[in-house]
Scaffold this motif. Structure first.
Motif, short mmCIF file in Angstrom:
data_model
loop_
_atom_site.label_atom_id
_atom_site.label_comp_id
_atom_site.label_asym_id
_atom_site.label_seq_id
_atom_site.Cartn_x
_atom_site.Cartn_y
_atom_site.Cartn_z
N ALA A 91 150.77 21.86 -0.15
CA ALA A 91 150.93 20.54 -0.77
C ALA A 91 151.51 19.53 0.20
N ALA A 92 152.31 19.99 1.17
CA ALA A 92 152.96 19.08 2.12
C ALA A 92 152.04 18.69 3.27
N MET A 93 150.91 19.37 3.45
CA MET A 93 150.05 19.13 4.62
C MET A 93 149.61 17.66 4.77
N PRO A 94 149.24 16.96 3.68
CA PRO A 94 148.83 15.56 3.86
C PRO A 94 149.90 14.67 4.47
N LEU A 95 151.16 15.13 4.42
CA LEU A 95 152.25 14.33 4.96
C LEU A 95 152.10 14.09 6.45
N PHE A 96 151.43 15.00 7.15
CA PHE A 96 151.27 14.85 8.60
C PHE A 96 150.32 13.71 8.96
N GLY A 97 149.54 13.24 8.01
CA GLY A 97 148.65 12.11 8.25
C GLY A 97 149.09 10.85 7.55
N ILE A 98 150.37 10.76 7.20
CA ILE A 98 150.86 9.61 6.44
C ILE A 98 150.73 8.32 7.26
N ARG A 99 150.39 7.25 6.57
CA ARG A 99 150.32 5.92 7.18
C ARG A 99 151.19 4.98 6.36
N TYR A 100 151.93 4.13 7.05
CA TYR A 100 152.84 3.21 6.38
C TYR A 100 152.24 1.81 6.32
N GLY A 101 152.55 1.11 5.27
CA GLY A 101 152.14 -0.27 5.12
C GLY A 101 153.00 -0.92 4.05
N ASP A 158 148.91 -8.37 4.32
CA ASP A 158 149.58 -7.11 4.03
C ASP A 158 148.66 -5.91 4.22
N SER A 159 147.61 -6.07 5.05
CA SER A 159 146.67 -4.98 5.29
C SER A 159 147.03 -4.23 6.56
N MET A 160 146.47 -3.01 6.71
CA MET A 160 146.67 -2.24 7.92
C MET A 160 146.11 -2.97 9.13
N ALA A 161 144.97 -3.66 8.94
CA ALA A 161 144.35 -4.38 10.06
C ALA A 161 145.26 -5.49 10.57
N ALA A 162 145.95 -6.17 9.66
CA ALA A 162 146.88 -7.22 10.09
C ALA A 162 148.04 -6.63 10.88
N GLY A 163 148.52 -5.46 10.47
CA GLY A 163 149.59 -4.81 11.22
C GLY A 163 149.16 -4.41 12.61
N GLU A 164 147.94 -3.88 12.73
CA GLU A 164 147.42 -3.51 14.05
C GLU A 164 147.25 -4.75 14.93
N LEU A 165 146.85 -5.87 14.32
CA LEU A 165 146.71 -7.11 15.07
C LEU A 165 148.05 -7.55 15.65
N VAL A 166 149.11 -7.49 14.86
CA VAL A 166 150.43 -7.89 15.34
C VAL A 166 150.87 -7.01 16.50
N ARG A 167 150.66 -5.71 16.37
CA ARG A 167 151.06 -4.81 17.46
C ARG A 167 150.29 -5.13 18.75
N ASP A 168 149.00 -5.40 18.62
CA ASP A 168 148.20 -5.72 19.80
C ASP A 168 148.65 -7.03 20.44
N LEU A 169 148.93 -8.03 19.60
CA LEU A 169 149.37 -9.32 20.13
C LEU A 169 150.72 -9.20 20.82
N ARG A 170 151.60 -8.39 20.26
CA ARG A 170 152.90 -8.20 20.90
C ARG A 170 152.75 -7.49 22.25
N ALA A 171 151.80 -6.57 22.34
CA ALA A 171 151.54 -5.92 23.63
C ALA A 171 151.03 -6.93 24.65
N ASP A 172 150.14 -7.83 24.22
CA ASP A 172 149.63 -8.87 25.12
C ASP A 172 150.76 -9.80 25.55
N ALA A 173 151.64 -10.14 24.60
CA ALA A 173 152.76 -11.03 24.92
C ALA A 173 153.71 -10.37 25.92
N ALA A 174 153.90 -9.07 25.79
CA ALA A 174 154.77 -8.36 26.72
C ALA A 174 154.21 -8.39 28.14
N GLU A 175 152.88 -8.35 28.27
CA GLU A 175 152.25 -8.45 29.59
C GLU A 175 152.50 -9.83 30.20
N VAL A 176 152.41 -10.86 29.38
CA VAL A 176 152.64 -12.23 29.86
C VAL A 176 154.07 -12.41 30.34
#
Length: 766
Positions: free
Chosen positions: A416-426, A515-533
């Motif tokens: 029953a606990a196995m799905p926990l290893f693939g948990i995604r937060y949002g 409030d979507s997963m895609a929006a969260g991934e976008l923020v992480r990518d933009l922050r990575a680009d900003a860190a390069e700058v």
């Protein structure tokens, strides 16, 4: 060896001459003797607390998901300091009409009137009406237009501004042009109202079903009504306490909903244990009428001396677990800890003051409305001494093949606990439940006619290192970053930069819901680009906004979760070592609770992240769990499940101290605790499960996780895994490196009994 009712029946020892009773016994007797005064004081107090309920609801704000010293929090600070005219939050007034276009004078007049009202509101920094720009704020069909409103203040203050603004807009005559406010705070305000309705609906479902279960558990209608009344009284006290605390802190609908859920569940359980023990004491004393007040007061005192100690220990365990949430640098976690702890303390206070006075007033009348004799519990209808109990037979069956049953139980929990290893937060903001709310209608029109991110744009602030003004070279590098962002397929538009004091503010409109997963991934990518700058001495580009706040709280939770787990496990281990006087039992208890909690969370992931049972539970999977849910569920469940562990192992310990027969001790403990634990768990499952009917997804997730966890703990862990492991460990269950380990000390059981059981004829240790 078999165990029967006569083997396990036990009675409290009579007080001998000069015998000293514990202070809690004297307290119970005092509450009984002063019952009229106690009831009168409580009646007045509960009236005041009930009057505070609507006032508390009026003060509830939006959940604060900010994180101290995070990147999004720094953006809010820089906005306030360098761009005060913009506001920290950008909300949107949506104007729409079926009969008119934005070019009609009536439409324009409605916009002008509403914008003027909004601009005069306290907390509103700026209003950009649809006609001030290049037409980007008017839809293609010209029937929808938007005005951008900049709101200032912290999250709680913005929620108040949004509420006042929504009410002012509704009161403005806009003819046949519909106007409504949407955005983060307006959405949260409307979600708050829906959550309040969800809680009330869950209570109307859960409490009647809990009453039926209480009647079956206690065997009488009056005895069943008392715990319900105590739970409601505890909830009212918690409401009054939280209302008083709103002068120094803020609460939101989410934490109050959680406090309500937990408070009702433990309130009913705690009162049930005391009522059950009180009826047992009355039966033993042979009290049949209310005239024998001394015997009734003694029964009340004994009930608190036994069951009262149990609920105190249980409450302490829950609060110890809750205290671990304080390490999270996020108001939402601290609010949950404070609100739920307030509910637990309020329940304990009511159970130790109001309930004893109420029981003393009722006396034997607590057994009125009794079920047929064969359906009553042992304290109301003693079992046949010569007939072995079914719970004893169950315990011996589990101990007959401990490896088989133990392995099966562990396998089920691990699976029953196995799905926990693939948990995604949002973080789902609940907009799907807002179809009939003003912010929901406005959000639907906004996202249908404008970029999805218009509801909550990303805010990027560029400064020099150490918040210094940008140089010409810095501005060039920022422009290059903005150019790359504008070409990102997930970004619909990048608004023109605004400059103030050598700092730049750039707003980007994502093409996906904020409030979507895609929006969260976008923020992480933009922050990575900003860190390069920013490498070397480059400009610092920080990204904030609602989506960025969700990312920051997710990171905070992930980083602090190991510390929270360590604090909960460490404090629980110390408590259980002191309670059980054993090394093996606390370690086993912690491992079993981890398995049960993991299984419950795994099932929750399978349901809400994978979408299993969507049609049955009436929801649409978002592909993730609410970011705070795993941590909160772990903390609360660990505390609740330890209650049952203390009840069960405490009773086993007493039997072991008298017999030194491991198999007998296990069977005796299960015989005495199986019925109350099963009844308590069933009530918890009903109370928590009733929240699955909620429209707001986060309440569904929380209710299901708690209900499943309690069911797993009561059935698989307590009735299968515990007896199997206790049999495997044998006498090592009770070993403790202390010279006085054999001394019989005060213990707690399912009714909190502290009296030593009558010694059983000695038998071989097993």
């Amino acid at each position: 060896m078999r165990i029967s009712a006569s083997n396990v029946e036990r009675s409290a020892p009579a007080a001998g001459p000069g015998e000293r009773r514990p202070a809690i016994y004297a307290w119970g007797v005092a509450m009984a003797r002063r019952r009229r005064l106690v009831l009168a004081v409580w009646a007045a107090l509960l009236v005041l607390c009930a009057a505070a309920y609507p006032m508390l609801e009026a003060r509830l704000g939006a959940p604060d998901f900010s994180v101290a010293e995070s990147e999004s929090a720094e953006v809010d600070r820089l906005l306030t300091e360098h761009f005060p005219q913009i506001g920290v939050e950008q909300d949107v007034i949506v104007f729409q009409s079926r009969t008119r276009t934005a070019d009609d004078p009536e439409f324009r007049a409605a916009v002008t009137r509403t914008a003027a009202v909004a601009q005069q509101m306290s907390g509103v920094r700026t209003v950009i009406d649809p006609y001030a720009g290049d037409g980007a704020q008017i839809s293609v069909d010209r029937r929808v237009a938007i005005a951008v409103v900049g709101v200032d203040g912290d999250m709680a203050q913005r929620a108040v501004v949004a509420k006042d603004l929504q009410e002012s807009i509704a009161a403005t005559d806009t003819g046949d042009v519909d106007a409504a406010l949407t955005g983060y705070s307006p959405v949260q305000n409307d979600v708050t109202e829906i959550q309040n309705a969800d809680v009330q609906r869950a209570e109307t479902i859960g409490i009647p079903v809990a009453l039926v279960l209480l009647v079956l558990a206690l065997g009488a209608l009056v005895a069943a009504i008392v715990p319900i009344g105590v739970a409601v009284a505890g909830l009212l006290v918690a409401v009054g306490a939280m209302f008083a605390m709103t002068t120094v802190t803020a609460f939101d609908s989410l934490v109050v909903s959680m406090a309500t859920m937990i408070g009702i569940g433990i309130g009913i359980d705690y009162a049930m244990f005391i009522v059950s023990r009180f009826r047992e004491e009355l039966t033993r004393a042979g009290v049949t009428g209310r005239g024998d007040r001394a015997a009734i007061a003694d029964a009340v005192g004994r009930s608190l001396m036994t069951a009262g100690k149990t609920i105190i220990a249980s409450g302490l365990i829950v609060m110890i677990s809750l205290c671990s949430l304080i390490v999270m640098q996020a108001p939402i976690f601290r609010g949950i800890a404070l609100a739920v702890a307030t509910a637990v303390v309020s329940t304990l206070v009511v159970s130790l003051t109001l309930l004893p006075a109420l029981l003393a007033t009722l006396g034997p009348a607590v057994g009125r409305g009794a079920l047929p004799k064969r359906m009553r519990p042992a304290e109301a209808a003693p079992a046949d001494p010569g007939k072995p109990g079914r719970w004893a037979r169950w315990a011996y069956a589990m101990m007959a093949r401990p490896v088989l049953f133990g392995s099966l139980a562990v396998a089920v929990l691990v699976l029953a606990a196995m799905p926990l290893f693939g948990i995604r937060y949002g973080l789902d903001m609940g907009t799907s439940a807002l179809d009939d709310a003003p912010s929901g209608r406005a959000a639907a029109a906004l996202t249908a006619n404008f970029p999805s991110g218009s509801l909550s744009p990303l805010e990027m602030i560029a400064t020099g290192p150490g918040d210094t003004p940008l140089t010409a070279q810095d501005i060039t590098r920022v422009d290059q970053l903005v150019e790359r962002i504008s070409r990102d397929g997930r970004v619909d538009a990048v608004l023109p930069a605004q400059q103030s004091g050598g700092r730049l503010l750039i707003s980007a409109l994502p093409g996906v819901p904020f409030d979507s997963m895609a929006a969260g991934e976008l923020v992480r990518d933009l922050r990575a680009d900003a860190a390069e700058v920013a490498r070397g001495d480059g400009p610092v580009v920080l990204i904030g906004g609602s989506t960025a706040e969700f990312i920051d709280i997710s990171d905070e939770m992930t980083a602090k979760l190991p510390l929270v787990i360590a604090l909960v496990l460490g404090s629980s281990l110390v408590f259980l070592l002191a309670a059980f006087r054993s090394l093996a039992l606390p370690v086993k208890a912690i491992v079993m609770n981890l398995l049960a909690t993991g299984a419950a969370l795994g099932i929750t992931v399978a349901v809400f992240q994978w979408g299993i049972g969507e049609s049955l539970l009436d929801f649409t999977s978002t592909g993730f769990l609410q970011v705070y849910l795993p941590t909160v569920v772990f903390v609360i469940l660990f505390g609740l499940s330890m209650d049952y562990e203390v009840f069960l192992i405490g009773r086993m310990r007493e039997s072991w101290d008298s017999s030194h027969d491991n198999r007998y001790a296990v069977a005796a403990g299960i015989t005495h605790t199986a019925r109350p634990i099963t009844a308590a768990a069933a009530i918890m499952v009903v109370v928590f499960g009733s929240f699955v009917t909620a429209e707001v997804l986060e309440l569904k997730q929380l209710g299901l996780a708690l209900a499943v966890a309690v069911a797993i703990d009561a059935v698989i862990v307590r009735l299968v895994l515990v007896p199997a492991l206790m049999r495997l460990f044998g006498r090592w269950n009770w070993w403790f490196p202390h010279p006085r380990q054999r001394r019989v000390a005060v213990r707690v059981d399912e009714g909190g009994a502290t009296d030593q059981p009558t010694p059983r004829p000695s038998s071989r240790p097993r």
